[in-house]
Write a protein that holds these residues in place. Sequence first.
Motif, short mmCIF file in Angstrom:
data_model
loop_
_atom_site.label_atom_id
_atom_site.label_comp_id
_atom_site.label_asym_id
_atom_site.label_seq_id
_atom_site.Cartn_x
_atom_site.Cartn_y
_atom_site.Cartn_z
N LEU A 158 0.83 -1.21 0.00
CA LEU A 158 0.00 0.00 0.00
C LEU A 158 0.86 1.26 0.00
O LEU A 158 0.55 2.23 -0.70
CB LEU A 158 -0.95 -0.01 1.20
N SER A 159 1.93 1.25 0.76
CA SER A 159 2.84 2.40 0.79
C SER A 159 3.47 2.63 -0.58
O SER A 159 3.59 3.77 -1.04
CB SER A 159 3.95 2.20 1.83
N ALA A 160 3.86 1.54 -1.24
CA ALA A 160 4.44 1.67 -2.58
C ALA A 160 3.43 2.25 -3.56
O ALA A 160 3.77 3.12 -4.37
CB ALA A 160 4.94 0.31 -3.06
N LEU A 161 2.19 1.80 -3.47
CA LEU A 161 1.14 2.35 -4.34
C LEU A 161 0.90 3.83 -4.04
O LEU A 161 0.71 4.63 -4.95
CB LEU A 161 -0.16 1.56 -4.19
N LYS A 162 0.90 4.16 -2.75
CA LYS A 162 0.72 5.56 -2.36
C LYS A 162 1.85 6.42 -2.92
O LYS A 162 1.61 7.51 -3.44
CB LYS A 162 0.67 5.67 -0.83
N ASP A 202 -4.58 5.55 -6.89
CA ASP A 202 -5.82 5.71 -6.14
C ASP A 202 -6.04 4.46 -5.28
O ASP A 202 -6.46 3.42 -5.78
CB ASP A 202 -6.98 5.91 -7.11
N LEU A 203 -5.74 4.57 -4.00
CA LEU A 203 -5.82 3.42 -3.10
C LEU A 203 -7.24 2.91 -2.90
O LEU A 203 -7.43 1.77 -2.49
CB LEU A 203 -5.17 3.75 -1.76
N LEU A 239 -1.58 2.60 7.07
CA LEU A 239 -0.53 3.48 6.59
C LEU A 239 -0.02 4.46 7.64
O LEU A 239 0.78 5.34 7.33
CB LEU A 239 -1.01 4.25 5.35
N VAL A 240 -0.45 4.29 8.89
CA VAL A 240 0.02 5.19 9.94
C VAL A 240 1.53 5.03 10.08
O VAL A 240 2.07 3.92 10.05
CB VAL A 240 -0.71 4.92 11.28
N ASP A 241 2.20 6.14 10.18
CA ASP A 241 3.65 6.16 10.34
C ASP A 241 3.98 5.74 11.77
O ASP A 241 3.53 6.37 12.73
CB ASP A 241 4.16 7.58 10.04
N GLU A 242 4.74 4.67 11.93
CA GLU A 242 5.07 4.14 13.26
C GLU A 242 5.75 5.18 14.14
O GLU A 242 5.45 5.29 15.32
CB GLU A 242 5.95 2.88 13.14
N ALA A 243 6.66 5.97 13.59
CA ALA A 243 7.35 7.01 14.37
C ALA A 243 6.35 8.05 14.84
O ALA A 243 6.39 8.51 15.99
CB ALA A 243 8.44 7.66 13.53
#
Length: 160
Positions: free
Chosen positions: A125-129, A134-135, A149-153
């Motif tokens: 999903l991140s690569a597609l984003k 269009d996800l 897709l929440v950023d872990e940091a």
Amino acid sequence: MAKKGNSAPAYVKSESGAKIAIEEWPIERVLPYAKNARAHPPKQVAQIAASIKEFGFNVPCLVDGNDELIAGHGRVLGAKELGLKTVPVIRLEHLTEAQVKAFRLADNKIALNADWLDDLLKDELSALKDLDFDLSLTGFDDRELQALLVDEAELERLEE
């Protein structure tokens, strides 16, 4: 795909012994199964239509010897929503009546028995984003996408 018109389809014999040919049929020739146990709500039909529009009609409908759908009810509804006049079809004449009934259920249920590998799913999903794709065309809703897709940091920072 087999040629349109009166020409005979080109059959391929699968390793399991089934004769398979993809044909292009007028959409009205494909008969829905009256006892289809899966419901296709309007939101899902719209997703299927969007998928067909973006990617093409890549998964043929499966019908029995009476032209009745075994699998592909949602795809036919999506094709109708798009105004398509024809759909790709594979006729499964090698199945018994019991096998047709069982396969209608198995084709839907077995796919639901799979699990997502979350790390790989997030990567895809991140690569597609990153490609500005269009996800929504993946079938995931906004809430699911946000969670995946929440950023872990950023999540750790918010939890502090």
